[in-house]
Design a protein around this motif. Structure first.
Motif, PDB file in Angstrom:
ATOM      1  N   ASP A 290     -10.609  22.312  65.721  1.00 54.34           N
ATOM      2  CA  ASP A 290     -10.912  22.733  64.353  1.00 54.34           C
ATOM      3  C   ASP A 290     -11.967  23.838  64.300  1.00 54.34           C
ATOM      4  OD1 ASP A 290      -9.070  20.982  63.292  1.00 54.34           O
ATOM      5  OD2 ASP A 290     -10.543  19.402  62.920  1.00 54.34           O
ATOM      6  N   ARG A 291     -12.751  24.031  65.370  1.00 49.73           N
ATOM      7  CA  ARG A 291     -13.780  25.069  65.410  1.00 49.73           C
ATOM      8  C   ARG A 291     -13.179  26.466  65.323  1.00 49.73           C
ATOM      9  NH1 ARG A 291     -18.005  24.239  63.546  1.00 49.73           N
ATOM     10  NH2 ARG A 291     -19.077  25.757  64.831  1.00 49.73           N
ATOM     11  N   SER A 292     -11.877  26.593  65.581  1.00 49.00           N
ATOM     12  CA  SER A 292     -11.232  27.914  65.552  1.00 49.00           C
ATOM     13  C   SER A 292     -10.670  28.264  64.178  1.00 49.00           C
ATOM     14  CB  SER A 292     -10.114  27.977  66.600  1.00 49.00           C
ATOM     15  OG  SER A 292      -9.065  27.094  66.262  1.00 49.00           O
ATOM     16  N   ILE A 293     -10.994  27.483  63.173  1.00 50.83           N
ATOM     17  CA  ILE A 293     -10.446  27.677  61.836  1.00 50.83           C
ATOM     18  C   ILE A 293     -10.698  29.086  61.297  1.00 50.83           C
ATOM     19  CG2 ILE A 293     -12.461  26.754  60.606  1.00 50.83           C
ATOM     20  CD1 ILE A 293      -8.844  26.074  59.578  1.00 50.83           C
ATOM     21  N   TYR A 294     -11.818  29.692  61.652  1.00 55.04           N
ATOM     22  CA  TYR A 294     -12.151  31.019  61.135  1.00 55.04           C
ATOM     23  C   TYR A 294     -11.657  32.152  62.031  1.00 55.04           C
ATOM     24  CZ  TYR A 294     -15.201  28.275  58.152  1.00 55.04           C
ATOM     25  OH  TYR A 294     -15.689  27.358  57.260  1.00 55.04           O
ATOM     26  N   THR A 295     -11.006  31.806  63.132  1.00 55.09           N
ATOM     27  CA  THR A 295     -10.523  32.836  64.059  1.00 55.09           C
ATOM     28  C   THR A 295      -9.029  32.697  64.337  1.00 55.09           C
ATOM     29  OG1 THR A 295     -11.269  31.470  65.921  1.00 55.09           O
ATOM     30  CG2 THR A 295     -12.773  33.199  65.150  1.00 55.09           C
ATOM     31  N   GLY A 296      -8.309  32.189  63.363  1.00 55.88           N
ATOM     32  CA  GLY A 296      -6.861  32.127  63.481  1.00 55.88           C
ATOM     33  C   GLY A 296      -6.295  30.778  63.855  1.00 55.88           C
ATOM     34  N   GLY A 297      -7.107  29.846  64.276  1.00 58.45           N
ATOM     35  CA  GLY A 297      -6.625  28.542  64.697  1.00 58.45           C
ATOM     36  C   GLY A 297      -6.804  27.526  63.581  1.00 58.45           C
ATOM     37  N   PRO A 298      -6.701  26.281  63.898  1.00 60.10           N
ATOM     38  CA  PRO A 298      -6.375  25.790  65.230  1.00 60.10           C
ATOM     39  C   PRO A 298      -4.875  25.879  65.513  1.00 60.10           C
ATOM     40  CG  PRO A 298      -6.809  23.934  63.750  1.00 60.10           C
ATOM     41  CD  PRO A 298      -7.048  25.200  62.965  1.00 60.10           C
ATOM     42  N   TYR A 299      -4.577  26.102  66.773  1.00 61.41           N
ATOM     43  CA  TYR A 299      -3.187  26.151  67.215  1.00 61.41           C
ATOM     44  C   TYR A 299      -2.742  24.751  67.610  1.00 61.41           C
ATOM     45  CZ  TYR A 299      -4.045  31.191  67.770  1.00 61.41           C
ATOM     46  OH  TYR A 299      -4.376  32.507  67.577  1.00 61.41           O
ATOM     47  N   GLU A 300      -1.521  24.430  67.288  1.00 68.39           N
ATOM     48  CA  GLU A 300      -0.965  23.140  67.711  1.00 68.39           C
ATOM     49  C   GLU A 300      -0.398  23.243  69.116  1.00 68.39           C
ATOM     50  OE1 GLU A 300       1.741  21.496  64.871  1.00 68.39           O
ATOM     51  OE2 GLU A 300       0.373  21.864  63.209  1.00 68.39           O
ATOM     52  N   ASP A 301       0.039  24.442  69.469  1.00 71.79           N
ATOM     53  CA  ASP A 301       0.693  24.665  70.753  1.00 71.79           C
ATOM     54  C   ASP A 301      -0.201  25.528  71.641  1.00 71.79           C
ATOM     55  OD1 ASP A 301       2.355  25.347  72.853  1.00 71.79           O
ATOM     56  OD2 ASP A 301       4.024  25.982  71.582  1.00 71.79           O
ATOM     57  N   PRO A 302      -0.565  25.048  72.831  1.00 74.71           N
ATOM     58  CA  PRO A 302      -1.411  25.842  73.707  1.00 74.71           C
ATOM     59  C   PRO A 302      -0.783  27.176  74.119  1.00 74.71           C
ATOM     60  CG  PRO A 302      -0.840  23.743  74.747  1.00 74.71           C
ATOM     61  CD  PRO A 302      -0.258  23.742  73.374  1.00 74.71           C
TER      62      PRO A 302
END
Length: 171
Positions: A31-43
């Motif tokens: 969830d920390r990537s919310i401001y940078t395009g994430g979070p991604y479900e798929d690696p």
């Protein structure tokens, strides 16, 4: 492509390496990537972005450095970003959650900006920051950036913070 290595008092900024992948992946799956395009479900999506970070250096001659502690521990990415379709050259930062709040991002961003204005010859730089990312906005302000409401932005949620000019930074 030889990526310059930068040293600060506490950090080393070096080209991204394969060993940086696990921390990068974990960040973009969280969830920390919310401001940078994430979070991604798929690696796999995170892998494509990680590969783009490396390829960016080869396409432009500049890019994001892996930020490491002096012992080699990767703690994030900071540096230059200008993908296709981006309105302006950007200085960006991502510090992995366990290392936030220790001043590493500002230390690394100042070193990266010095390279952008020096070695890379940039005359201006911006940072695109999600409007709800208060910590990143605070960092931009600590770096002397000011909100540029008239500048183009890559998406409707982004605010544009303009970095001081090379002359202002040198003064």
């Amino acid at each position: 492509m030889i990526i310059p290595t930068l040293q600060t008092d506490r950090l080393t900024l070096r080209g991204p390496e394969a060993g940086d992948w696990p921390a990068f992946r974990d960040h973009f799956l969280s969830d920390r990537s919310i401001y940078t395009g994430g979070p991604y479900e798929d690696p796999k999506r995170a892998w494509i972005l990680f590969a783009a970070e490396i390829g960016h250096w080869h396409l432009h001659g500049f890019g994001m450095w892996s930020v490491t502690l002096k012992d080699g521990t990767p703690i994030g990415l900071v540096g230059c970003w200008y993908p296709d379709g981006w309105p302006e050259k950007e200085i960006g930062w991502l510090i992995w959650e366990p290392y936030e709040g220790k001043g590493y991002a500002s230390e690394a961003a100042e070193a990266a900006r010095a390279q952008c204005y020096g070695r890379f010859g940039w005359k201006t730089a911006v940072s695109y920051i999600h409007r709800d990312n208060a910590r990143s906005i605070a960092l931009a302000k600590r770096l002397g950036c000011v909100l540029d409401a008239k500048a183009a932005h890559p998406n409707p949620d982004a605010l544009v913070y303009r970095h001081p000019s090379p002359e202002e930074v040198a003064a």
